[in-house]
Design a protein around this motif. Structure first.
Motif, mmCIF file in Angstrom:
data_model
loop_
_atom_site.group_PDB
_atom_site.id
_atom_site.type_symbol
_atom_site.label_atom_id
_atom_site.label_comp_id
_atom_site.label_asym_id
_atom_site.label_seq_id
_atom_site.Cartn_x
_atom_site.Cartn_y
_atom_site.Cartn_z
ATOM 1 N N GLY A 25 0.788 -1.218 0.000
ATOM 2 C CA GLY A 25 0.000 0.000 0.000
ATOM 3 C C GLY A 25 0.827 1.278 0.000
ATOM 4 O O GLY A 25 0.288 2.366 -0.113
ATOM 5 N N VAL A 26 2.153 1.152 0.134
ATOM 6 C CA VAL A 26 3.021 2.331 0.175
ATOM 7 C C VAL A 26 3.992 2.334 -0.988
ATOM 8 O O VAL A 26 4.158 3.317 -1.681
ATOM 9 C CB VAL A 26 3.800 2.395 1.509
ATOM 10 C CG1 VAL A 26 4.776 3.558 1.514
ATOM 11 C CG2 VAL A 26 2.857 2.482 2.684
ATOM 12 N N GLY A 27 4.662 1.203 -1.209
ATOM 13 C CA GLY A 27 5.671 1.106 -2.264
ATOM 14 C C GLY A 27 7.043 0.851 -1.673
ATOM 15 O O GLY A 27 7.178 0.389 -0.540
ATOM 16 N N VAL A 28 8.061 1.181 -2.425
ATOM 17 C CA VAL A 28 9.439 0.956 -1.993
ATOM 18 C C VAL A 28 9.814 2.004 -0.943
ATOM 19 O O VAL A 28 9.657 3.200 -1.174
ATOM 20 C CB VAL A 28 10.425 1.007 -3.182
ATOM 21 C CG1 VAL A 28 11.852 0.860 -2.699
ATOM 22 C CG2 VAL A 28 10.098 -0.079 -4.200
ATOM 23 N N VAL A 29 10.292 1.540 0.211
ATOM 24 C CA VAL A 29 10.659 2.449 1.303
ATOM 25 C C VAL A 29 12.143 2.373 1.663
ATOM 26 O O VAL A 29 12.617 3.141 2.486
ATOM 27 C CB VAL A 29 9.811 2.186 2.568
ATOM 28 C CG1 VAL A 29 8.348 2.458 2.295
ATOM 29 C CG2 VAL A 29 10.029 0.779 3.086
ATOM 30 N N GLY A 30 12.863 1.449 1.068
ATOM 31 C CA GLY A 30 14.289 1.319 1.366
ATOM 32 C C GLY A 30 14.879 0.166 0.591
ATOM 33 O O GLY A 30 14.256 -0.367 -0.331
ATOM 34 N N SER A 31 16.094 -0.224 0.984
ATOM 35 C CA SER A 31 16.740 -1.342 0.310
ATOM 36 C C SER A 31 17.758 -1.995 1.233
ATOM 37 O O SER A 31 18.221 -1.396 2.195
ATOM 38 C CB SER A 31 17.430 -0.888 -0.978
ATOM 39 O OG SER A 31 18.495 -0.017 -0.666
ATOM 40 N N VAL A 32 18.065 -3.241 0.909
ATOM 41 C CA VAL A 32 19.163 -3.973 1.536
ATOM 42 C C VAL A 32 20.207 -4.129 0.453
ATOM 43 O O VAL A 32 19.913 -4.633 -0.630
ATOM 44 C CB VAL A 32 18.706 -5.363 2.035
ATOM 45 C CG1 VAL A 32 19.877 -6.160 2.564
ATOM 46 C CG2 VAL A 32 17.614 -5.228 3.074
ATOM 47 N N THR A 33 21.412 -3.670 0.717
ATOM 48 C CA THR A 33 22.468 -3.719 -0.283
ATOM 49 C C THR A 33 23.710 -4.370 0.304
ATOM 50 O O THR A 33 24.112 -4.031 1.417
ATOM 51 C CB THR A 33 22.828 -2.297 -0.755
ATOM 52 O OG1 THR A 33 21.636 -1.636 -1.179
ATOM 53 C CG2 THR A 33 23.831 -2.328 -1.893
ATOM 54 N N VAL A 34 24.276 -5.327 -0.417
ATOM 55 C CA VAL A 34 25.528 -5.963 0.003
ATOM 56 C C VAL A 34 26.455 -6.043 -1.194
ATOM 57 O O VAL A 34 26.022 -6.074 -2.334
ATOM 58 C CB VAL A 34 25.305 -7.376 0.598
ATOM 59 C CG1 VAL A 34 24.545 -7.321 1.893
ATOM 60 C CG2 VAL A 34 24.619 -8.292 -0.384
#
Length: 57
Positions: A25-34
């Motif tokens: 209901g909101v969309g992309v709010v962040g990410s996990v990056t390695v």
């Protein structure tokens, strides 16, 4: 940049693994990056981190 025993230019990886964090209901709010390992190991590391986080909730 110089080649030294601790920092060899040929060991630098040119890719990272990124997982978007989506909220329904909101969309992309962040990410996990390695990054820094092979693509396969980066992916496995990111997946395991997300699994551990979700298990603790």
């Amino acid at each position: 940049m110089q080649n030294t025993p601790c920092f060899l230019l040929q060991n630098i990886k040119r890719w990272v693994v990124l997982f978007p964090i989506r909220v329904k209901g909101v969309g992309v709010v962040g990410s996990v990056t390695v990054g820094g390992l092979t693509g396969e190991l980066d992916h496995a590391y990111a997946v395991e981190g997300v699994r551990l986080f979700l298990r603790e909730r």
